[in-house]
Design an enzyme around this catalytic site. Structure first.
Site, PDB file in Angstrom:
ATOM      1  N   CYS A 228      10.840   3.302  -4.889  1.00 35.30           N
ATOM      2  CA  CYS A 228      11.222   4.266  -3.736  1.00 35.30           C
ATOM      3  C   CYS A 228      10.053   4.278  -2.514  1.00 35.30           C
ATOM      4  O   CYS A 228      10.291   4.692  -1.471  1.00 35.30           O
ATOM      5  CB  CYS A 228      11.469   5.679  -4.023  1.00 35.30           C
ATOM      6  SG  CYS A 228      10.082   6.228  -5.076  1.00 35.30           S
TER       7      CYS A 228
ATOM      8  N   GLU B 271      13.961  14.133  -5.520  1.00 38.11           N
ATOM      9  CA  GLU B 271      13.325  13.068  -5.341  1.00 38.11           C
ATOM     10  C   GLU B 271      14.052  11.905  -4.750  1.00 38.11           C
ATOM     11  O   GLU B 271      14.677  11.278  -5.946  1.00 38.11           O
ATOM     12  CB  GLU B 271      12.297  12.927  -6.349  1.00 38.11           C
ATOM     13  CG  GLU B 271      11.425  13.869  -6.833  1.00 38.11           C
ATOM     14  CD  GLU B 271      10.281  14.182  -5.722  1.00 38.11           C
ATOM     15  OE1 GLU B 271      10.191  13.306  -4.766  1.00 38.11           O
ATOM     16  OE2 GLU B 271       9.581  15.337  -5.981  1.00 38.11           O
TER      17      GLU B 271
END
Ligand code: NAD
Length: 512
Positions: free
Chosen positions: A271, A237
């Site tokens: 993010c 991720e």
């Protein structure tokens, strides 16, 4: 732990004060920690899933009881405001426990699959078998959620876990260790390895059965390379450079409020924060005025009512500064904020909006992870899509328009792991949706069904009762070739010929 070991000083980023000290896990302990995890796996993996979920429910109870203490630890360790510690770190973790407790049994139960008629007399099903020890390596920006959600998923699936939390927020790592201890997880089922990248690298080489990594693209590549050498499966991720597209028919006040939040929540260290804003030309000036007004009302600080906290990681300040200097040097214009040489407030960076930017600038191509928001006008839907897809990242995106058909059409064309329409970021808050990136934003998905299944070997089982002496596809083959031709032609042609199929099946059976 050995007697003398490196201690990590914990400095609160917002105040610069030392708020604790954490003992690093010596890399000499990698072997014994894995051994302990493997021993615990023998028992943990054999528990009924309902038994494992009881531990998660207990963990949730403790987290609910200690919610304010945990929120304060997160806020002190990261510099984020306490409201964000609660709504964006603690809440999603609790919600994921609920979701997993509700659905895990069904997701991981043995599944019956239809058996094709060519395999007459057999049954087929899928079983989910835990992998072993899962190594979770997590970052500092949402240090609770991004460590605990993969841990909880791996544990529910029957694995034991070693967590290597970020050295930038070690108090949260310690807090996670305490929470699991208080929940009474059996010895060795959850182990925490404190320390920096050397500790992370040592545990990566310790041959876990799965690596779940959340962090930068750079480290993701290092981990993937190390994992490939031992063929260890991974989920990565990684970073993002998420576009936000505002059409002229959007609710502009809402979009401006949404942009301020999506760009500056957690000081932009998300993010999935809005890192590039594309606004349709006709409303560009109006939108910028609305956005400036929103930003002027935000309060940075550490008190309970503050909106925006400090940066978490000092090195990140330099990255943001470099990107802004690059953009300003190439003609970008500051709409809010001041040039980097005038930054004065330590880890509290000015909330900065920049215009007159283009796709050759770092500020548009590289992840910023800070409170800066570049804005570019666009003229057509196609242009907005092309610009949005023009980076190496593809984690999340948002499309703002009251024309829902148009918004859906654009969402479908974005190369992105998720898209939110008329809001931003919040797809991550629905644990039923898969989460993950395209392109360099990552490999794999978690949350949802996938979030449990990735931590299992998906095992196919075909079962025959074993009462017949032989099978038609076994030896001898003598004279069977033309019979199989007839059998398969009768079966596979557009209009299936069941009579011929049955006859040839019986004649092969006789020969077998
Ligand atoms: P990072 O890659 O520097 O560190 C992440 C973790 O990896 C830390 O625990 C670190 O100690 C460890 N690590 C570093 N080098 C290692 C090595 N060689 N071997 C093993 N472990 C190692 O990332 P960060 O600065 O902590 O986090 C910020 C990044 O994370 C940003 O790029 C952000 O976009 C990304 N991120 C992604 C998601 C997502 O879900 N896609 C979520 C949050 C953050």
């Amino acid at each position: 732990m050995d007697a003398v070991h490196e201690k990590l000083k914990v400095i609160a980023p917002a105040t610069g004060e030392q708020i604790g000290e954490i003992e690093e896990t010596p890399v000499s302990q990698v072997g014994s920690i894995y051994h302990k995890g493997r021993t615990a796996f023998q028992v943990w993996s054999k528990l009924q899933i309902g038994e494992r979920l009881k531990y998660l429910k207990k963990l949730k109870e403790i987290m609910v009881e200690e919610m304010e203490v945990v929120a304060d630890i997160i806020a002190a360790d990261t510099g984020k405001v306490v409201t964000e510690a609660l709504i964006a770190d603690i809440m999603p973790t609790l919600d994921s426990i609920d979701h997993i407790c509700k659905h895990a049994e069904n997701i991981l139960n043995r599944k019956k699959v239809t058996t094709p008629i060519l395999l007459i007399g057999k049954r087929s099903y899928i079983e989910y078998m835990p992998r072993g020890i899962v190594l979770v390596i997590s970052p500092w920006n949402y240090p609770l959620q991004l460590a605990m959600v993969p841990m909880i998923s791996a544990l529910a699936s029957g694995n034991t876990v070693i967590l290597k939390p970020s050295e930038v927020t070690p108090l949260v790592g310690k807090c996670i260790e305490d929470l699991f201890r208080k929940a009474g997880f059996p010895e060795g089922v959850v182990q925490i390895a404190h320390g920096g990248k050397e500790v992370g690298a040592a545990f990566t080489k310790g041959r876990p059965d799965y690596i779940f990594f959340t962090g930068s693209v750079r480290t993701g590549k290092i981990i993937q390379e190390a994992a490939a050498k031992e063929l260890i499966p991974t989920t990565l991720e990684l970073g993002g450079k998420d576009p936000m597209i505002v059409f002229k028919d959007a609710h502009l006040e809402r979009a401006a409020k949404g942009a301020a939040w999506a760009a500056f929540t957690n000081s932009g260290q998300v993010c999935m924060s809005a890192e590039r804003l594309y606004v349709e030309k006709e409303v560009y000036s109006k939108f910028i005025s609305l956005l400036k007004k929103e930003i002027s009302e935000l309060r940075q600080g550490t008190d309970r009512n503050a909106d925006v906290g400090s940066m978490t990681f000092p090195a990140q300040v330099q990255i943001v500064k470099d990107q802004l200097e690059d953009a300003l040097g190439k003609g970008a214009v500051l709409e809010t904020g001041v040039p980097p040489e005038e930054w004065q407030n330590g880890m509290f960076l000015p909330l900065t909006v920049v215009t007159n930017v283009n796709h050759r600038m770092k500020i548009i191509q590289e992840e910023s992870f800070g409170p800066i928001l570049p804005i570019i006008p666009f003229e057509t839907e196609e242009e907005a899509i092309r610009l949005s897809n023009d980076t190496v990242y593809g984690l999340n995106a948002s499309v703002w328009s009251k024309d829902i058909q148009k918004a859906r059409r654009v969402a479908s064309k974005l190369i992105s792991g998720a898209v939110v329409i008329n809001d931003a970021i919040i797809s991550v808050a629905n644990h039923g949706l898969p989460f993950g990136g395209t392109k360099q934003s990552g490999i794999g998905r978690y949350h949802g069904d996938a979030g449990l299944k990735i931590f299992c070997h998906e095992k196919s089982i075909v079962e025959d009762r074993g009462r017949k002496k032989t099978e038609i596809h076994w030896y001898p083959y003598e004279d069977k070739y033309p019979m199989f031709l007839t059998l398969f032609k009768s079966y596979f042609k557009a209009k299936r010929n069941w009579l011929q199929f049955a006859k040839s099946y019986l004649s092969i059976l006789k020969k077998s």
